[in-house]
Design a protein around this motif. Structure first.
Motif, PDB file in Angstrom:
ATOM      1  N   GLU A 102       0.800  77.324 -21.737  1.00 54.39           N
ATOM      2  CA  GLU A 102       0.236  78.580 -21.262  1.00 54.39           C
ATOM      3  C   GLU A 102       1.201  79.717 -21.603  1.00 54.39           C
ATOM      4  N   VAL A 103       0.678  80.761 -22.211  1.00 61.03           N
ATOM      5  CA  VAL A 103       1.506  81.869 -22.655  1.00 61.03           C
ATOM      6  C   VAL A 103       2.229  82.515 -21.481  1.00 61.03           C
ATOM      7  N   PRO A 115       6.660  78.489 -19.121  1.00 66.19           N
ATOM      8  CA  PRO A 115       5.237  78.326 -18.830  1.00 66.19           C
ATOM      9  C   PRO A 115       4.993  77.470 -17.586  1.00 66.19           C
ATOM     10  N   ASP A 116       3.843  77.660 -16.982  1.00 69.41           N
ATOM     11  CA  ASP A 116       3.433  76.790 -15.882  1.00 69.41           C
ATOM     12  C   ASP A 116       3.430  75.335 -16.359  1.00 69.41           C
ATOM     13  N   GLY A 117       3.931  74.452 -15.505  1.00 64.47           N
ATOM     14  CA  GLY A 117       3.988  73.044 -15.857  1.00 64.47           C
ATOM     15  C   GLY A 117       5.242  72.646 -16.580  1.00 64.47           C
ATOM     16  N   GLN A 621       4.032  83.539 -26.746  1.00 67.50           N
ATOM     17  CA  GLN A 621       5.342  83.593 -26.104  1.00 67.50           C
ATOM     18  C   GLN A 621       5.536  82.380 -25.202  1.00 67.50           C
ATOM     19  N   PHE A 622       6.666  81.690 -25.428  1.00 61.90           N
ATOM     20  CA  PHE A 622       6.959  80.467 -24.670  1.00 61.90           C
ATOM     21  C   PHE A 622       7.849  80.733 -23.468  1.00 61.90           C
ATOM     22  N   TRP A 679      11.555  71.576 -20.476  1.00 56.83           N
ATOM     23  CA  TRP A 679      10.693  70.452 -20.810  1.00 56.83           C
ATOM     24  C   TRP A 679       9.399  70.498 -20.020  1.00 56.83           C
ATOM     25  N   LYS A 680       8.407  69.809 -20.552  1.00 58.55           N
ATOM     26  CA  LYS A 680       7.110  69.733 -19.885  1.00 58.55           C
ATOM     27  C   LYS A 680       7.147  68.633 -18.840  1.00 58.55           C
TER      28      LYS A 680
END
Length: 684
Positions: A102-103, A115-117, A621-622, A679-680
């Motif tokens: 998610e941007v 990002p979220d997550g 954008q990260f 990291w995710k």
């Protein structure tokens, strides 16, 4: 959370298109990072121009380019379709592999916003223990002895390599510069103490650090005291190698042989060699020296001026504590900096090298790629307004294998070869390149170019200059060769699969100013404050080629600005991006861009963009940086993203007593440049 509202694309609702300052960086950053270079005239005052008023030979192919210019890719015979002006690339469905996030909206939060997550962790901070016996960091009790065993300041380029022990890796980080005003309590810029100066010397250079990972997340932890851990500083002995080693131009009273030099300064972009060593470029080295006015010989004065050496005192006043920083006493000492350095991270006892065959300038990047016949090519930028893009190609081929003989052979590859500089030619009439950023009639900023040889081994290709002079005064050689003046070429990175080369051109607000070079097709905007990304394809896909095709993939800025271009992608769907600096690729071949000095009213960050397919040009954008920080050293792996928030808190008026940021340790602390892993998070 971001403190500016944004829509689903991550764009702020009211982003300003322009700022009124000469640079978006703080004045404090300009003082300590580059010696306030932008407040002075650019050192390149050569008269070499871009190309003629109209490139007549291009007109014959214009018809074929209209409505959908196609650039034939040398690599693998592929083609790269350019969207015509006004075209909109499709979007929808699943995002490209590696870009399913998610941007993050533009913001000015004093944090690394992800990002979220996603989760994040600070891996190591300035001053954290590194070598055995190093003390814990204490901002009020710093010492040079401690700093030499602790993590350095302002990380920039980073490299991640395999370590001998399973589950461990080698993280190699360079340390670009120090800002004593926000490092030390009670700092007096006019009267630094010897201890403060020696701490700064120890905080420069490079770090080799063993890190261990977590199987269940992207976390990393330093392995303090590991036998491979190492600090290289501003006083570590280096060895000159290559054709200029031993030159009279490199000799000083402390080193009459011209073969040994103390330290490395202002390290910026770098690269990893095929034989497992790490390269790092010395960039704004000029600012550390003083008193160039003491030199009266007109030839020597011109050489010093071309490299921007200060005529009076330096910002840090190092010349008071070591005569080598006083040009009046040691006129050749500046010639011993501005090189690409090489360090062997697997041998902590090895002497680092300065590779003279790669030329001397404000080095950004040293990214290798093998030629078709197995030789090594390196791409390098000179980070200065109106300076140049370079390439080096070795004479001998790389030898595969891990034998001692192969390694000894490979360690000579950067000492004998040909150094080139780039000359770009556009394929549109000059009248269509009017400085506004409006695309020419053929729908693309593109053209051809050539690599002009400057020197091969001990042979000069530049009239009136010896080979040694070409290597030591490379900028002057490139001026004579008629190279194209670029908008601050910074990081340069070959694509891992196609071999196409991507060049980050950060900005150049002097483009088109009175008495300065005007716009050209490779640098198409006057007052270019947002920069652009250039793609370069070598002829037949061979890095040894002497000719190339090129095109601009991104012309950066606010998407609402008509001068911007995102490879033809729908500008309503992209993140605003300004001042590209470092670039990297992920395993899927997506381009990641770190910014420095974003001139759109929000903090710098890290962005990702596909370079092929229907999503080509879709900038997302990260993450974003804390107050005053730029994003450096991106490493994108399957498990994590590593970045280095550099100079947090470097805002105007900031001091250690009045910090401009409290990242990463929170209220009551001074800001500390660090390395961060992102990291995710896994779903439970």
């Amino acid at each position: 959370m971001p403190d500016q509202p944004g829509d689903r694309t991550g764009r702020s609702a009211d982003l300003p298109l322009l700022t009124s300052h000469n640079t978006a960086r703080s004045a404090l950053t300009c003082r300590y990072r580059c010696g306030d270079a932008c407040s002075h005239d650019a050192p390149n005052r050569s008269l070499n121009t871009y190309f003629g008023d109209v490139v007549q030979r291009a007109l014959s192919r214009r018809g074929a380019l209209k409505g959908g210019a196609v650039l034939a890719l040398a690599a693998g015979g592929a083609t790269l379709a350019a969207a015509p002006a006004g075209a909109v690339a499709p979007s929808g469905g699943r995002p490209p592999r590696g870009l399913d996030f998610e941007v993050v909206a533009p913001n000015t939060a004093d944090a690394v916003t992800v990002p979220d997550g996603y989760a994040q962790q600070v891996v190591i901070r300035w001053g954290d223990p590194l070598l055995a016996g190093a003390p814990r960091f204490d901002a009020r009790k710093q010492s040079a002895k401690a700093q030499a065993r602790q993590f350095g300041y302002n990380a920039d380029y980073m490299a991640l390599l395999d370590a001998p022990r399973r589950g461990h890796q080698l993280l190699v980080v360079n340390h670009e510069y120090t800002n004593e005003q926000i490092m030390f309590f009670g700092y007096d810029p006019a009267n630094p103490t010897r201890e403060q100066v020696e701490i700064a010397w120890a905080a420069h250079g490079l770090t080799v650090l063993v890190v261990r990972g977590d199987r269940h997340s992207g976390k990393l932890w330093p392995v303090v005291g590991d036998a491979l851990n190492r600090r290289v500083t501003a006083t570590t002995p280096f060895r000159f190698t290559g054709p200029a080693a031993g030159s009279a131009l490199l000799r000083t009273s402390a080193d009459p042989t011209g073969r040994t030099v103390l330290g490395t300064l202002n390290n910026c972009g770098g690269g990893i060699t095929p034989w497992g060593t790490v390269l790092s470029g010395e960039e704004n080295f000029n600012q550390y020296f003083a008193n160039a006015a003491a030199v009266t010989d007109p030839v020597a004065k011109a050489r010093l001026a071309r490299y921007g050496l200060p005529t009076g005192a330096s910002e840090r006043k190092w010349e008071r504590f070591d005569p080598r920083f006083d040009i009046g006493k040691e006129p050749n000492e500046p010639n011993r900096h501005g090189w690409v350095v090489e360090i062997d991270p697997y041998d902590p006892t090895s002497t680092p090298r300065k590779r003279t065959a790669l030329g001397r300038f404000k080095h950004e990047a040293a990214e290798p790629r093998l030629t078709r016949d197995g030789r090594v090519a390196l791409y390098m930028g000179d980070d200065e307004r109106f300076d140049y893009l370079y390439k080096y190609v070795s004479t001998k081929a790389f030898k595969k294998g891990t034998s001692r003989a192969a390694r000894e052979h490979n360690l000579t590859l950067l000492d004998e070869g040909t150094l080139y500089v780039a000359k770009f030619t556009g394929d549109s009439p000059a009248a269509e390149i009017d400085g506004t950023g409006q695309l020419p009639e053929d729908g693309a900023f593109d053209g051809g170019g050539e690599w002009i040889p400057l020197a091969t081994g001990n042979k000069s290709h530049v009239a009136g200059m010896t080979a040694e002079e070409v290597y030591v005064f490379t900028r002057l050689a490139a001026d004579k060769a008629g190279a194209t003046k670029m908008d601050r070429p910074e990081d340069v990175e070959p694509h891992p699969y196609t071999g196409r080369v991507y060049v980050a051109l950060t900005n150049n607000r002097d483009r088109g100013a009175a008495g300065k070079a005007g716009p050209d097709e490779a640098n198409p905007r006057t007052g270019n404050k947002h920069g652009h990304i250039l793609e370069l394809d070598e002829h037949r896909g061979d890095a040894a080629s002497k000719s190339f095709r090129w095109r601009l993939m991104l012309v950066c800025g606010d998407p609402d600005d008509p001068s911007t271009y995102f490879a033809g992608f729908d500008k309503d769907k992209v993140s605003p991006i300004s001042c590209p600096d470092n670039v990297a690729f992920d395993e899927h071949g997506n381009l990641w861009i770190a910014t420095d000095g974003a001139a759109l009213g929000f903090h710098d960050g890290l962005f990702a963009v596909p370079v092929k397919g229907s999503e080509r040009g879709h900038v997302k954008q990260f993450l974003t940086m804390p107050k005053g920080a730029e994003c450096c050293g991106p490493i994108i792996t399957e498990d994590r993203v590593l970045i280095a928030p550099q100079h947090p808190g470097e805002t105007d008026g900031a001091t250690a007593e009045k910090p401009g940021s409290v990242w990463p340790d929170g209220p009551g602390s001074i800001p500390r440049p660090s390395v961060v892993t992102v990291w995710k998070e896994k779903r439970r």
